[in-house]
Write a protein that holds these residues in place. Structure first.
Motif, short mmCIF file in Angstrom:
data_model
loop_
_atom_site.label_atom_id
_atom_site.label_comp_id
_atom_site.label_asym_id
_atom_site.label_seq_id
_atom_site.Cartn_x
_atom_site.Cartn_y
_atom_site.Cartn_z
N ASN A 256 1.47 39.63 18.85
CA ASN A 256 2.43 40.41 19.12
C ASN A 256 2.03 42.01 18.32
O ASN A 256 2.61 41.94 16.96
CB ASN A 256 3.95 40.22 18.89
CG ASN A 256 4.60 41.27 19.23
OD1 ASN A 256 4.47 42.29 19.82
ND2 ASN A 256 6.17 40.79 19.44
N PRO A 257 1.36 42.91 18.75
CA PRO A 257 0.88 44.03 18.11
C PRO A 257 2.03 44.93 17.97
O PRO A 257 1.81 45.64 16.89
CB PRO A 257 -0.01 44.83 19.11
CG PRO A 257 -0.73 43.54 20.10
CD PRO A 257 0.78 42.82 20.21
N ASP A 258 3.18 44.62 18.29
CA ASP A 258 4.35 45.34 17.83
C ASP A 258 4.86 45.14 16.43
O ASP A 258 5.80 45.65 15.77
CB ASP A 258 5.73 45.24 18.85
CG ASP A 258 5.51 45.85 20.08
OD1 ASP A 258 4.48 46.76 20.18
OD2 ASP A 258 6.11 45.43 21.16
N LEU A 259 4.47 43.85 15.91
CA LEU A 259 4.71 43.35 14.50
C LEU A 259 3.95 44.22 13.33
O LEU A 259 2.74 44.62 13.77
CB LEU A 259 4.72 41.99 14.45
CG LEU A 259 5.46 41.06 15.36
CD1 LEU A 259 5.16 39.57 15.30
CD2 LEU A 259 6.80 41.24 15.19
N ALA A 260 4.43 44.23 12.32
CA ALA A 260 3.80 44.66 11.26
C ALA A 260 4.22 44.08 9.87
O ALA A 260 5.31 43.53 9.95
CB ALA A 260 4.10 46.47 11.16
N THR B 103 9.50 48.00 17.19
CA THR B 103 10.14 48.57 18.26
C THR B 103 11.57 48.37 18.03
O THR B 103 12.60 48.89 18.65
CB THR B 103 9.86 47.89 19.56
OG1 THR B 103 10.16 46.70 19.51
CG2 THR B 103 8.36 48.18 19.77
N MET B 104 12.05 47.45 16.75
CA MET B 104 13.28 47.19 16.60
C MET B 104 13.73 47.98 15.23
O MET B 104 15.16 48.06 14.94
CB MET B 104 13.63 45.71 16.78
CG MET B 104 13.16 45.06 17.89
SD MET B 104 13.18 43.30 17.89
CE MET B 104 15.02 42.80 17.69
N GLY C 262 8.40 36.53 19.97
CA GLY C 262 9.12 36.81 21.15
C GLY C 262 10.23 37.95 20.94
O GLY C 262 10.83 38.18 21.85
N GLY C 263 10.05 38.45 19.87
CA GLY C 263 10.92 39.54 19.72
C GLY C 263 12.59 39.19 19.78
O GLY C 263 13.39 39.96 19.92
N GLU C 264 12.76 38.10 19.17
CA GLU C 264 14.14 37.59 19.00
C GLU C 264 14.70 37.95 17.61
O GLU C 264 16.00 37.92 17.54
CB GLU C 264 14.25 36.02 19.10
CG GLU C 264 13.63 35.42 20.32
CD GLU C 264 13.81 34.03 20.36
OE1 GLU C 264 14.54 33.46 19.67
OE2 GLU C 264 12.81 33.42 21.30
N ALA C 265 13.98 38.64 16.85
CA ALA C 265 14.73 39.31 15.35
C ALA C 265 13.82 40.38 15.07
O ALA C 265 12.62 40.42 15.39
CB ALA C 265 14.52 38.02 14.44
N ALA C 266 14.57 41.13 14.42
CA ALA C 266 14.06 42.58 13.90
C ALA C 266 13.06 42.24 12.70
O ALA C 266 12.02 42.97 12.59
CB ALA C 266 14.97 43.48 13.81
#
Length: 410
Positions: free
Chosen positions: A266-270, A168-169, A246-250
């Motif tokens: 966190n499923p947004d991670l790859a 997402t980032m 926690g989405g603190e870094a891309a």
């Protein structure tokens, strides 16, 4: 997680309870694990033996998330108490052992650190009569360069390095280590907080060996890392879990098994294996030369090589097992994970760390420390100037008051 067959364990008040042996020659105690019946697991029962185990953080099945508590199971089976503590890098583990600040009976360093510790007589040779489960280790990992005669080590897990990123980032998935120098990620990059792994990233980017042969090579690659530093949000080890989840870094760099854990949370991670290649490391179970409980420590190592115990650990931490029998019983999702078990094409680009000469190793330590403190040194200098200015202002105000008082006297 896949349900794993388990063993009957049990000591109460220092006395071993009867253990039921199955037809397959295993001891069943719980619904989760079984162990070999032809091994004397209770020979230390009631003797007050304690083992100090020093392992990486988040690197054993610990009973959380419906997993098996491996340490508790070992304690119940054997009557041996385990004092289990963790470290976050090979370098911090080595420094603690070298300083004599603590004594351990089992440590789990990576291959290159194993070679260094062997060279410095920091490990005890193993008695494999007490570790019959060594036969479970795939022959591919027998007699490695870091321990040519398998005198000191039993492989625990394998891992590779790579890039983890937040989809997402990050608009376009990274493909190479060089992407970590891209200014669009300024302030959003997490780098390894240890010299060897960080150096390897710079070396891959520059097309150089991850095992420098000269101090000049070290200086050149560290300069590349210094150029990246203004873009880096933080140098991390286990802190990466909270930051990426926690989405603190891309974007960040870490180890394959931990990437699986973070992606689960966190499923947004790859994850991606960079096209230049990655580092393959073998983490090994060893006994420090200062241990006074060698035979009990060898029992712990043998226990960790039981198939069900190995499967419990592999499924919980997501790392690659060196035991074929463990791979056979893994959960299907992990068994065929492209992160834990990459393709032959990716594996062909993997490189391994080797022990560096004392001169080169000292240069790397020094240059890494200089690089890490470069900005901090500048900030400290500014702070000193500010402090001096404040002292000067205070002195000036005192002088003005004294001067005013003297004038009033006249």
């Amino acid at each position: 997680m896949k349900r794993i067959y388990a063993f009957l364990l049990a000591l109460a008040l220092g006395l071993a309870l009867p253990l039921a042996a199955s037809a397959q020659g295993t001891l069943e105690v719980t619904e989760e694990i079984s162990v070999s019946a032809d091994y004397d697991w209770t020979r230390f029962a009631g003797q007050g033996v304690t083992l100090n185990v020093y392992n990486w953080g988040e690197y054993i099945s610990n009973g959380s998330d419906d997993s098996v508590d491996v340490v508790a199971a070992f304690e119940k089976l054997t009557g041996i108490e385990v004092n289990y503590t963790t470290f976050d890098s090979n370098e911090s583990m080595y420094a603690k052992l070298k300083s004599g600040a603590a004594s351990y009976d089992i440590v789990i360093p990576s291959d290159y650190m194993v070679a260094k510790m062997i060279a410095e007589d920091m490990l005890l040779p193993l008695n494999y009569d007490n570790i019959p489960n060594f036969q479970q280790i795939n022959e591919e990992y027998h007699n490695p360069d870091y321990d040519p005669d398998n005198a000191y080590t039993v492989p625990y897990m394998l891992c590779t390095t790579g890039i983890i990123y937040n989809t997402t980032m990050v608009e376009q998935a990274p493909t190479c280590w060089a992407d970590l120098w891209d200014e669009q990620y300024a302030g959003n990059i997490l780098m390894f907080n240890n010299s060897r792994d960080a150096y390897a990233i710079g070396a891959f980017k520059m097309g150089k060996s991850i095992n420098p042969a000269t101090t000049a090579e070290v200086d050149e690659v560290v300069e590349e890392l210094k150029a990246q530093k203004p873009l880096v949000q933080a140098y991390v080890m286990d802190e990466i879990f909270d930051k990426m989840i926690g989405g603190e870094a891309a974007i960040g760099v870490y180890y394959s098994g931990d990437a699986i854990t973070m992606i689960d949370d966190n499923p947004d991670l790859a994850w991606v294996f960079p096209e230049e290649g990655s580092v393959l490391s073998v983490d090994c179970m060893c006994i420090p030369a200062t241990s006074t409980q060698q035979e009990a420590a060898e029992m712990f190592i043998n226990f960790m090589c039981e198939v069900d115990v190995g499967a419990a650990n592999a499924e919980y931490i997501g790392y690659t097992t060196p035991m074929d029998a463990v791979w056979e019983v893994l959960d299907e999702e992990l068994k065929y994970s492209e992160i834990a078990y990459p393709s032959e094409e990716i594996a062909a680009k993997e490189q391994v760390f080797t022990a560096l000469s004392d001169e080169v190793n000292s240069e790397l330590d020094m240059k890494w420390s200089e690089m890490k403190s470069y900005n901090e040194g500048g900030s400290g200098y500014l702070f000193l100037l500010l402090l001096l200015a404040m002292l000067a202002l205070a002195c000036f105000n005192i002088w003005r008051k004294v001067r005013r008082k003297n004038r009033n006297m006249y």
